[in-house]
Write a protein that holds these residues in place. Structure first.
Motif, short mmCIF file in Angstrom:
data_model
loop_
_atom_site.label_atom_id
_atom_site.label_comp_id
_atom_site.label_asym_id
_atom_site.label_seq_id
_atom_site.Cartn_x
_atom_site.Cartn_y
_atom_site.Cartn_z
N THR A 10 0.83 -1.21 0.00
CA THR A 10 0.00 0.00 0.00
C THR A 10 0.86 1.25 0.00
OG1 THR A 10 -0.27 -0.01 2.41
CG2 THR A 10 -1.98 -1.12 1.10
N PHE A 11 2.05 1.16 0.62
CA PHE A 11 2.98 2.29 0.56
C PHE A 11 3.42 2.53 -0.89
CE2 PHE A 11 7.42 3.66 0.28
CZ PHE A 11 7.30 4.93 0.79
N ALA A 12 3.79 1.46 -1.59
CA ALA A 12 4.22 1.58 -2.99
C ALA A 12 3.09 2.15 -3.85
CB ALA A 12 4.68 0.23 -3.53
N LYS A 13 1.85 1.72 -3.58
CA LYS A 13 0.71 2.25 -4.34
C LYS A 13 0.52 3.73 -4.05
CE LYS A 13 -4.18 1.59 -5.37
NZ LYS A 13 -4.12 2.74 -6.21
N ALA A 14 0.67 4.13 -2.79
CA ALA A 14 0.54 5.54 -2.44
C ALA A 14 1.62 6.38 -3.13
CB ALA A 14 0.62 5.72 -0.92
N VAL A 15 2.84 5.84 -3.19
CA VAL A 15 3.91 6.54 -3.91
C VAL A 15 3.52 6.69 -5.37
CG1 VAL A 15 6.30 6.36 -4.75
CG2 VAL A 15 5.78 5.86 -2.36
N ASP A 17 0.48 6.60 -6.76
CA ASP A 17 -0.65 7.53 -6.91
C ASP A 17 -0.21 8.98 -6.78
OD1 ASP A 17 -2.26 5.30 -7.22
OD2 ASP A 17 -3.12 5.40 -5.20
N SER A 18 0.74 9.24 -5.90
CA SER A 18 1.21 10.61 -5.67
C SER A 18 2.18 11.09 -6.74
CB SER A 18 1.91 10.72 -4.32
OG SER A 18 1.02 10.43 -3.29
N CYS A 19 2.94 10.17 -7.32
CA CYS A 19 4.06 10.58 -8.17
C CYS A 19 3.92 10.21 -9.65
CB CYS A 19 5.35 9.96 -7.65
SG CYS A 19 5.74 10.45 -5.97
N GLU A 20 2.86 9.51 -10.02
CA GLU A 20 2.79 9.00 -11.39
C GLU A 20 2.84 10.10 -12.46
OE1 GLU A 20 -0.81 6.97 -12.56
OE2 GLU A 20 -1.94 8.07 -11.06
N VAL A 26 9.11 6.60 -12.56
CA VAL A 26 8.85 5.56 -13.55
C VAL A 26 8.39 4.30 -12.83
CG1 VAL A 26 9.87 4.13 -15.37
CG2 VAL A 26 10.71 6.46 -15.01
N ALA A 27 7.28 3.72 -13.31
CA ALA A 27 6.82 2.44 -12.75
C ALA A 27 5.99 1.71 -13.79
CB ALA A 27 6.01 2.65 -11.48
N SER A 28 6.55 0.67 -14.36
CA SER A 28 5.82 -0.15 -15.31
C SER A 28 4.77 -0.95 -14.55
CB SER A 28 6.77 -1.10 -16.03
OG SER A 28 7.29 -2.06 -15.12
N ARG A 29 3.87 -1.58 -15.25
CA ARG A 29 2.87 -2.43 -14.58
C ARG A 29 3.56 -3.56 -13.81
NH1 ARG A 29 -2.73 -1.96 -16.38
NH2 ARG A 29 -2.80 -0.40 -18.02
N SER A 36 7.58 -2.05 -6.68
CA SER A 36 8.80 -1.28 -6.91
C SER A 36 8.50 -0.13 -7.87
CB SER A 36 9.90 -2.18 -7.47
OG SER A 36 9.54 -2.71 -8.71
N PHE A 37 9.44 0.78 -7.96
CA PHE A 37 9.33 1.93 -8.85
C PHE A 37 10.73 2.46 -9.09
CE2 PHE A 37 8.75 3.26 -4.48
CZ PHE A 37 9.63 4.31 -4.33
N ALA A 38 10.86 3.37 -10.02
CA ALA A 38 12.17 3.92 -10.33
C ALA A 38 12.10 5.44 -10.33
CB ALA A 38 12.68 3.43 -11.68
N ILE A 39 13.20 6.06 -9.97
CA ILE A 39 13.36 7.51 -10.00
C ILE A 39 14.51 7.81 -10.95
CG2 ILE A 39 13.86 9.60 -8.66
CD1 ILE A 39 11.25 8.25 -7.82
N VAL A 40 14.29 8.75 -11.85
CA VAL A 40 15.34 9.15 -12.79
C VAL A 40 16.18 10.23 -12.11
CG1 VAL A 40 15.86 10.05 -15.08
CG2 VAL A 40 13.84 8.61 -14.73
N HIS A 41 17.41 9.85 -11.74
CA HIS A 41 18.36 10.76 -11.10
C HIS A 41 19.31 11.30 -12.17
CE1 HIS A 41 17.40 9.72 -6.91
NE2 HIS A 41 17.20 8.50 -7.36
N TYR A 42 20.18 12.20 -11.77
CA TYR A 42 21.17 12.76 -12.69
C TYR A 42 22.05 11.66 -13.29
CZ TYR A 42 24.54 12.17 -8.92
OH TYR A 42 25.34 11.64 -7.96
#
Length: 105
Positions: A10-15, A17-20, A26-29, A36-42
């Motif tokens: 539920t934490f990952a889903k909240a992230v 929902d907030s960040c999509e 980035v988060a594929s199905r 899991s999810f990904a963040i594009v850093h420098y």
């Protein structure tokens, strides 16, 4: 991290929902189904896994902290006690037993 009744999923889903809509998120199905999810850093895309996140980041206050805050004459500290009291982890106290107990809102 005080997230009552939250699970890693539920934490990952909240992230999500907030960040999509954020261009750096980035988060594929497949990633979403794994929590899991990904963040594009420098330096490129970095994947984060929520497995164990809630347990690893559970911050518990030392015993006696609530009583100390609620007995304070400093308004800010007794207000913190009110916030703690409204969470599911704090013990409840009675104003009758403690004249400086925070006022319930």
């Amino acid at each position: 991290c005080r997230l009552p009744k939250r699970t890693d999923q539920t934490f990952a889903k909240a992230v999500h929902d907030s960040c999509e809509s954020n261009e750096f998120y980035v988060a594929s199905r497949m990633q979403q189904s794994k929590g899991s999810f990904a963040i594009v850093h420098y330096a490129g895309e970095v994947e984060y896994d929520s497995t164990g996140f809630i347990v690893k980041n559970k911050d518990e206050l030392p015993k006696g902290t609530f009583d100390l805050l609620s007995s304070s004459r400093v308004a800010l500290l007794s207000e913190l006690a009110c916030i703690l009291e409204s969470s599911d982890e704090a013990p409840s106290i009675s104003s009758a037993n403690n004249p400086r107990a925070p006022v319930k809102r």
